[in-house]
Write an enzyme that holds these catalytic residues in place. Structure first.
Site, mmCIF file in Angstrom:
data_model
loop_
_atom_site.group_PDB
_atom_site.id
_atom_site.type_symbol
_atom_site.label_atom_id
_atom_site.label_comp_id
_atom_site.label_asym_id
_atom_site.label_seq_id
_atom_site.Cartn_x
_atom_site.Cartn_y
_atom_site.Cartn_z
ATOM 1 N N HIS A 72 -44.493 -29.241 27.672
ATOM 2 C CA HIS A 72 -43.457 -29.715 26.747
ATOM 3 C C HIS A 72 -42.822 -30.975 27.315
ATOM 4 C CE1 HIS A 72 -42.518 -25.952 24.102
ATOM 5 N NE2 HIS A 72 -43.816 -26.132 24.283
ATOM 6 N N TYR A 200 -32.432 -25.245 21.109
ATOM 7 C CA TYR A 200 -31.178 -24.643 21.590
ATOM 8 C C TYR A 200 -30.112 -24.962 20.546
ATOM 9 C CZ TYR A 200 -33.186 -24.198 26.326
ATOM 10 O OH TYR A 200 -33.943 -23.859 27.415
ATOM 11 N N PRO A 292 -29.421 -17.667 31.404
ATOM 12 C CA PRO A 292 -30.751 -18.196 31.053
ATOM 13 C C PRO A 292 -30.710 -19.489 30.237
ATOM 14 C CG PRO A 292 -30.230 -16.295 29.727
ATOM 15 C CD PRO A 292 -29.150 -16.392 30.744
ATOM 16 N N LYS A 296 -33.410 -21.544 34.472
ATOM 17 C CA LYS A 296 -33.488 -21.845 35.907
ATOM 18 C C LYS A 296 -33.855 -20.651 36.772
ATOM 19 C CE LYS A 296 -32.814 -26.083 35.540
ATOM 20 N NZ LYS A 296 -34.093 -26.801 35.595
ATOM 21 N N TYR A 384 -32.896 -30.401 33.625
ATOM 22 C CA TYR A 384 -33.727 -29.404 32.945
ATOM 23 C C TYR A 384 -35.155 -29.388 33.537
ATOM 24 C CZ TYR A 384 -35.314 -26.379 29.147
ATOM 25 O OH TYR A 384 -35.801 -25.309 28.420
HETATM 26 C C1 PHB Z 1 -37.710 -17.917 26.939
HETATM 27 O O1 PHB Z 1 -38.740 -18.431 26.454
HETATM 28 O O2 PHB Z 1 -37.578 -16.681 27.092
HETATM 29 C C2 PHB Z 1 -36.571 -18.831 27.357
HETATM 30 C C3 PHB Z 1 -36.761 -20.208 27.305
HETATM 31 C C4 PHB Z 1 -35.727 -21.051 27.687
HETATM 32 C C5 PHB Z 1 -34.517 -20.510 28.102
HETATM 33 C C6 PHB Z 1 -34.335 -19.116 28.156
HETATM 34 C C7 PHB Z 1 -35.368 -18.273 27.777
HETATM 35 O O3 PHB Z 1 -33.499 -21.353 28.460
#
Ligand code: PHB
Ligand code: APR
Length: 389
Positions: A72, A200, A292, A296, A384
């Site tokens: 990505h 997000y 989450p 990280k 990130y």
């Molecule tokens: C996930 O794919 O479970 C996931 C991805 C990004 C995040 C948290 C969880 O920030």
């Protein structure tokens, strides 16, 4: 029994350290409390920093990740009917790899098996002894039998609820914690992910995240009150709520279906200082937890393991103790930067019960700043994709 490094915990941290030390000719034993099926049944985040990708390749477990993972080059932040794309590749020259942690753990188990690694499941009542002396050893019980492993060092990779952190005397240990007033309700569904990149979403009803595991396995989350229970949420209720929180064009094309996993996880920031006590070295969730939101968790475990791998290699190969002596300070320097990023992303994207109108405006103005400033986007992007080790 004697080994050079006794590793407590057969999750990603413990297995990765065992595999990297094996490739240096350093002997390890991994003591895991649960069964392998239980460990591999855990559903965890799936975004790998490029440093983690390189480390997994160095450990000889990158083949399936490279074949099945998704690279990505950016991510999407959605709020107030606008979507901001953070272009990692253009802003930092780096990308991230989307590849489930469960797959990483399975690849590590396969590698340890192939190398004849010693991973002991069902190890109960693990206890650490004489960590600040010359007789460090670990005891445990299995199938009713007591066992003792003498070792040069102990790696505490047994997660937040493990015993290793508690082996550091309370008079020495300093803990920092922030518990967030909400949780994440997460689902897996055998449907096409709604977007090629992660979304997000900041919404007045609460945070939402659209992620994926592969082209036919989507992962979604919505922020929920801590009082919610999984049984409070039917599949229909989840899909309806998710559609309300993500951009309209994504909601319109969202493929819904039966969920194959549904769970609620609390959010916490936590750090234990120091990460070393005598011959004990903590790594991963045993030493720190992040919400989450910044993806990280596994990536911080990876940088801990990178530092510990080099420190132990330098000790055994060169008789150089500098890495071991400097491990805690070096690891914590990166841990705190990731803690800050994960905390800031959580504050930016979630609805806090007490945030009020002023707090709402702070979130909106930060999103405005992100939308209009390449400097702000670069700062988010470099955190990130992963700060340097
Ligand atoms: C996930 O794919 O479970 C996931 C991805 C990004 C995040 C948290 C969880 O920030
Ligand atoms: N004795 C032996 N094993 C133990 C004990 C114990 N007393 N306590 C815990 N364990 C095992 C757990 O069963 C688990 O398999 O230690 C392992 C710790 O693994 P994780 O909790 O996954 O932690 P870590 O390996 O550091 O991986 C960090 O996992 O929780 C996610 O978000 C986190 O992605 C991050 C990653």
């Amino acid at each position: 029994m004697h080994t050079q490094v006794c590793i407590i915990g057969g999750g990603p941290s413990g297995l990765l350290l065992s595999q990297l030390l094996h490739r240096e000719g350093i002997e390890t034993v991994v003591l895991e409390r649960r069964s392998r099926d239980h460990v591999l049944g855990r559903i965890r985040a799936g975004v790998l920093e490029w440093g983690t990708v390189d480390l997994l390749r160095a450990a000889g477990v990158g083949e399936r990740m490279d074949a099945e993972g998704f690279v990505h080059d950016g991510t999407l932040l959605a709020a107030q009917n606008r979507t901001i794309r953070i272009d990692f590749r253009r802003l930092t020259g780096k990308s991230v790899m989307v590849y489930g942690q469960t797959e990483v753990t399975a690849d590590l188990y396969a590698a340890r098996d192939a190398a004849g690694g010693c991973v002991i499941h069902g190890a109960e009542d693990v206890a650490l002894h004489d960590l600040d002396g010359d007789g460090a050893h670990v005891t445990y019980r299995r199938d009713g039998q007591e066992h003792r492993i003498a070792c040069d060092f102990v790696a505490g990779c047994d997660g937040f609820h493990g015993v290793s952190r508690q082996a550091i005397p309370a008079s020495v240990r300093r803990e920092f914690e922030r518990v967030y007033p909400f949780g994440w309700l997460g689902v897996l569904s055998r449907t096409a992910p709604v977007e090629d990149e992660l979304i997000y979403a900041n919404h007045e009803r609460g945070f939402a995240l659209c992620s994926m595991r592969n082209a036919r396995l989507a992962r979604y989350y919505v922020q929920v009150p801590l009082s919610d229970k999984v049984e409070d949420w039917s599949d229909d209720a989840f899909w309806t709520e998710l559609k309300r929180r993500i951009p309209a064009e994504a909601a319109d094309r969202l493929e819904t279906g039966p969920t194959i996993e549904k769970s609620i996880a609390p959010l916490r920031s936590f750090v234990c200082e120091p990460m070393r006590w005598g011959r004990l070295f903590l790594a991963g969730d045993a030493a720190h937890i992040v919400p989450p939101t910044g993806a990280k968790g596994l990536n911080l475990a990876a940088s801990d393991i990178f530092y510990l791998w080099h420190a132990l290699r330098d000790h055994y190969r060169d008789g150089d103790a500098a890495g071991l002596e400097g491990y805690s300070a070096r690891a914590l320097a990166r841990v705190w930067k990731s803690e800050r990023f994960s905390w800031s992303m959580t504050n930016l994207l979630h609805r806090f019960p007490d945030q009020g109108d002023f707090g709402q405006r702070m979130q909106e103005s930060e999103l405005d700043y992100l939308e209009s400033s390449e400097a702000a986007q670069t700062a988010l992007a470099e955190n990130y994709v992963g700060l340097p080790y």
